[in-house]
Motif scaffolding. Structure first.
Motif, PDB file in Angstrom:
ATOM      1  N   GLU A   1      -4.337  45.735 -13.879  1.00 12.80           N
ATOM      2  CA  GLU A   1      -4.185  46.164 -15.266  1.00 12.80           C
ATOM      3  C   GLU A   1      -2.937  45.522 -15.873  1.00 12.80           C
ATOM      4  O   GLU A   1      -1.877  45.484 -15.249  1.00 12.80           O
ATOM      5  N   THR A   2      -3.066  45.004 -17.080  1.00 17.71           N
ATOM      6  CA  THR A   2      -1.946  44.372 -17.769  1.00 17.71           C
ATOM      7  C   THR A   2      -0.967  45.435 -18.242  1.00 17.71           C
ATOM      8  O   THR A   2      -1.358  46.439 -18.839  1.00 17.71           O
ATOM      9  N   GLU A   3       0.318  45.204 -17.952  1.00 16.66           N
ATOM     10  CA  GLU A   3       1.356  46.114 -18.410  1.00 16.66           C
ATOM     11  C   GLU A   3       1.923  45.603 -19.727  1.00 16.66           C
ATOM     12  O   GLU A   3       2.175  44.405 -19.876  1.00 16.66           O
ATOM     13  N   THR A   4       2.135  46.490 -20.664  1.00 13.34           N
ATOM     14  CA  THR A   4       2.683  46.116 -21.969  1.00 13.34           C
ATOM     15  C   THR A   4       4.014  46.827 -22.196  1.00 13.34           C
ATOM     16  O   THR A   4       4.140  48.027 -21.934  1.00 13.34           O
ATOM     17  N   PHE A   5       5.003  46.054 -22.659  1.00 15.32           N
ATOM     18  CA  PHE A   5       6.333  46.587 -22.928  1.00 15.32           C
ATOM     19  C   PHE A   5       6.732  46.172 -24.347  1.00 15.32           C
ATOM     20  O   PHE A   5       6.473  45.037 -24.760  1.00 15.32           O
ATOM     21  N   VAL A   6       7.354  47.082 -25.059  1.00 17.58           N
ATOM     22  CA  VAL A   6       7.728  46.819 -26.446  1.00 17.58           C
ATOM     23  C   VAL A   6       9.254  46.776 -26.562  1.00 17.58           C
ATOM     24  O   VAL A   6       9.958  47.673 -26.078  1.00 17.58           O
ATOM     25  N   TYR A   7       9.744  45.725 -27.210  1.00 17.76           N
ATOM     26  CA  TYR A   7      11.179  45.543 -27.459  1.00 17.76           C
ATOM     27  C   TYR A   7      11.377  45.188 -28.924  1.00 17.76           C
ATOM     28  O   TYR A   7      10.447  44.764 -29.604  1.00 17.76           O
ATOM     29  N   ASP A   8      12.611  45.287 -29.369  1.00 15.56           N
ATOM     30  CA  ASP A   8      12.930  44.761 -30.693  1.00 15.56           C
ATOM     31  C   ASP A   8      12.934  43.239 -30.680  1.00 15.56           C
ATOM     32  O   ASP A   8      12.429  42.588 -31.600  1.00 15.56           O
ATOM     33  N   VAL A   9      13.510  42.665 -29.613  1.00 17.11           N
ATOM     34  CA  VAL A   9      13.677  41.216 -29.527  1.00 17.11           C
ATOM     35  C   VAL A   9      13.278  40.737 -28.139  1.00 17.11           C
ATOM     36  O   VAL A   9      13.627  41.361 -27.129  1.00 17.11           O
ATOM     37  N   VAL A  10      12.555  39.620 -28.091  1.00 24.06           N
ATOM     38  CA  VAL A  10      12.244  38.956 -26.825  1.00 24.06           C
ATOM     39  C   VAL A  10      12.826  37.554 -26.882  1.00 24.06           C
ATOM     40  O   VAL A  10      12.591  36.812 -27.841  1.00 24.06           O
ATOM     41  N   VAL A  11      13.598  37.202 -25.867  1.00 23.40           N
ATOM     42  CA  VAL A  11      14.256  35.900 -25.797  1.00 23.40           C
ATOM     43  C   VAL A  11      13.631  35.087 -24.679  1.00 23.40           C
ATOM     44  O   VAL A  11      13.596  35.526 -23.523  1.00 23.40           O
ATOM     45  N   LEU A  12      13.117  33.900 -25.018  1.00 22.68           N
ATOM     46  CA  LEU A  12      12.563  32.988 -24.007  1.00 22.68           C
ATOM     47  C   LEU A  12      13.661  32.023 -23.578  1.00 22.68           C
ATOM     48  O   LEU A  12      14.063  31.139 -24.343  1.00 22.68           O
ATOM     49  N   GLY A  13      14.156  32.186 -22.366  1.00 20.92           N
ATOM     50  CA  GLY A  13      15.195  31.300 -21.855  1.00 20.92           C
ATOM     51  C   GLY A  13      16.514  32.023 -21.701  1.00 20.92           C
ATOM     52  O   GLY A  13      17.027  32.615 -22.659  1.00 20.92           O
ATOM     53  N   ALA A  14      17.091  31.971 -20.484  1.00 17.61           N
ATOM     54  CA  ALA A  14      18.329  32.702 -20.199  1.00 17.61           C
ATOM     55  C   ALA A  14      19.485  31.763 -19.914  1.00 17.61           C
ATOM     56  O   ALA A  14      20.345  32.061 -19.088  1.00 17.61           O
ATOM     57  N   GLY A  15      19.509  30.611 -20.601  1.00 12.68           N
ATOM     58  CA  GLY A  15      20.683  29.771 -20.543  1.00 12.68           C
ATOM     59  C   GLY A  15      21.766  30.333 -21.449  1.00 12.68           C
ATOM     60  O   GLY A  15      21.642  31.448 -21.974  1.00 12.68           O
ATOM     61  N   PRO A  16      22.840  29.581 -21.670  1.00 13.44           N
ATOM     62  CA  PRO A  16      23.915  30.080 -22.540  1.00 13.44           C
ATOM     63  C   PRO A  16      23.425  30.469 -23.933  1.00 13.44           C
ATOM     64  O   PRO A  16      23.947  31.418 -24.533  1.00 13.44           O
ATOM     65  N   VAL A  17      22.444  29.744 -24.442  1.00 10.98           N
ATOM     66  CA  VAL A  17      21.927  30.042 -25.784  1.00 10.98           C
ATOM     67  C   VAL A  17      21.188  31.368 -25.784  1.00 10.98           C
ATOM     68  O   VAL A  17      21.463  32.259 -26.604  1.00 10.98           O
ATOM     69  N   GLY A  18      20.247  31.531 -24.868  1.00 10.35           N
ATOM     70  CA  GLY A  18      19.508  32.784 -24.786  1.00 10.35           C
ATOM     71  C   GLY A  18      20.402  33.966 -24.486  1.00 10.35           C
ATOM     72  O   GLY A  18      20.228  35.065 -25.043  1.00 10.35           O
TER      73      GLY A  18
END
Length: 472
Positions: A3-20
């Motif tokens: 079953e697919t799990e769904t999570f809700v956030y205000d913001v989703v960031v793709l990439g966890a380098g210094p910018v993300g």
């Protein structure tokens, strides 16, 4: 079926380098729930394969070069560098390619990390590892860029180095061919030559560091040659192969060069080819066009921050953009209007238009901010370039015997402000922020007379520049 799990956030960031990380830091500080998605190491390219390891490799090289210019010290540093110690220190600065410390930081700001390859799956939706993340406010694409390899016969069998291999190699190759004339090429040629490699630098154009003032590339090329690098300009690679472990390079002139490794430093491409851009009407693999709040053109929820928007492919500029983007996302989430044109405000990334600072950590260093003379003239400004040699500055002579370097400021004659400044010489990287303040702040030339440089420091070059502008 899982079953697919769904999570809700205000913001989703793709990439966890210094910018993300910086986007997440700003959105969390504003009270917005934030998820960060990362497929590799938290900390990104800069921490493990770019800024930190490259500068860790270069710092002993530059320190030794400076010491060799000082009587009383020069004789003590004539021997080779301890390459194993340099590489061990490099490994410390990359945390041995482990991201435990970065994980603690993310946890400390209250952002949730999802390991895996994140892809857009329609507006405000990201999938990762069987999970669906929905963003109430924004998705920020901070996936950075990757090395761009040329389409050359035989390249696949060679296993060429890119910037990643060049900064993480465990030993100096006996012979290294570096293809390119930009920042990565010149810095890695500097580092590996000093660590024991015999380096050949193949440059397609007429000189090095083509985006800077011509004299920057000229002085760096002279120093590389003196250090033992074989610098060949006007030379392109026609084909490469690996024969019995040896890399064979054939140039456009038919010359054959043998090496143990070959580094291609020939450009960057955005990491957007497999992140689901097609699901939101954008072209996979493309650079993303944004407004000054870093919001992707034609959307009200998608942001592209850092390298992916192709405005300024530098870590410090990406982090600057991230601070702007985070503030803009937070403001819009609260219903605060974000002006379309806000050149001095907290929601507009304007410094990456005409006031981008950069330091090339070669010997000598090359540092620049703003427009070069050629760029200013192409933009239609009525300008004048003012050049001085660092030999006219007492602090330069004290810094090192035989100090060689040059400074240029590009003056807008209509407004009497600086459009650009370039310094080349040992230690000049620490001067560039003063120039950045002058360019960003549009400080009139007549006011700069009252910014008195301390004596005897390299900063006194500012006085020499102003005198040259006044007297000629």
């Amino acid at each position: 079926m899982t079953e697919t799990e769904t999570f809700v956030y205000d913001v989703v960031v793709l990439g966890a380098g210094p910018v993300g990380e910086n986007v997440a830091d700003r959105t969390r500080a504003a009270g917005l729930s934030t998820a960060v998605v990362e497929s590799e190491l938290v900390g990104g390219e800069c921490s493990y394969w770019a800024c930190m390891p490259s500068k860790a490799l270069l710092r002993p090289v530059i320190a030794r070069a400076d010491a060799r210019r000082l009587p009383g010290l020069s004789q003590a540093v004539q021997g080779p560098l301890d390459a194993s110690a340099v590489l061990a220190r490099r490994d410390e600065y990359t945390s041995h390619w482990k991201d435990d410390g970065q994980l603690q930081w993310l946890d400390g700001i209250g952002a949730d990390l999802y390991r895996g390859h994140g892809r857009l799956a329609g507006p405000r939706t990201v999938t990762v590892g069987g999970k669906v993340l929905t963003a109430r406010q924004a998705v920020a694409v901070c996936t950075g860029s990757r090395a761009l390899l040329p389409d050359l016969p035989g390249l696949d069998e060679v296993a060429p180095w890119t910037s990643r291999e060049a900064t993480s190699a465990k030993a100096a190759p006996g012979r290294l061919v570096v293809v390119g004339g930009g920042v990565v090429a010149t810095e890695m040629a500097t580092a590996w030559q000093a660590l024991g490699s015999r380096v050949t630098l193949l440059v397609r154009g007429k000189g090095l560091l083509g985006r800077m003032e011509p004299f920057a590339g000229e002085l760096v090329a002279e120093a590389l040659t003196e250090a033992g690098v074989d610098v060949r300009t006007g030379t392109s690679v026609r084909a490469v192969s690996r024969q019995d472990g040896t890399v064979v390079v054939v140039t456009d002139g038919g010359e054959r060069i043998e090496a143990d490794e070959i580094l291609f430093a020939t450009g960057r491409a955005p990491r957007t080819d497999d992140i689901g851009l097609d699901t939101v009407g954008l072209e996979p693999g493309s650079w993303l066009t944004v407004d000054d709040s870093l919001r992707v053109t034609g959307t009200d929820w998608l942001y592209a921050v850092g390298d992916v928007n192709h405005r300024a492919l530098l870590t410090h500029q990406g982090k600057y953009q991230a601070r702007i983007a985070g503030a803009a996302i937070a403001a819009r989430a609260c219903g605060t209007p974000v002006p379309e044109a806000d050149p001095w405000g907290a929601h507009a990334a304007t410094a990456d238009h005409a006031a981008v600072p950069q330091v090339v950590f070669t010997d000598p260093e090359a540092a620049a901010v703003g427009l070069s003379l050629a760029d200013a003239e192409r933009a239609g400004h009525r300008v004048r370039a003012v050049d001085v040699e660092f030999s006219s500055v007492a602090g330069a002579g004290l810094y090192a015997d035989g100090y060689r370097g040059r400074a240029r400021m590009v003056v807008d004659l209509e407004r009497e402000i600086l459009l650009g400044v370039t310094f080349v010489g040992p230690g000049v990287g620490e001067l560039i922020h003063s120039a950045t303040v002058a360019v960003v702040g549009r400080v009139p030339v007549d006011r700069l007379w009252h910014a008195v440089p301390s004596y005897p420091t390299l900063s006194e070059v500012w006085l020499r520049l102003l005198e040259a502008y006044r007297d000629n």
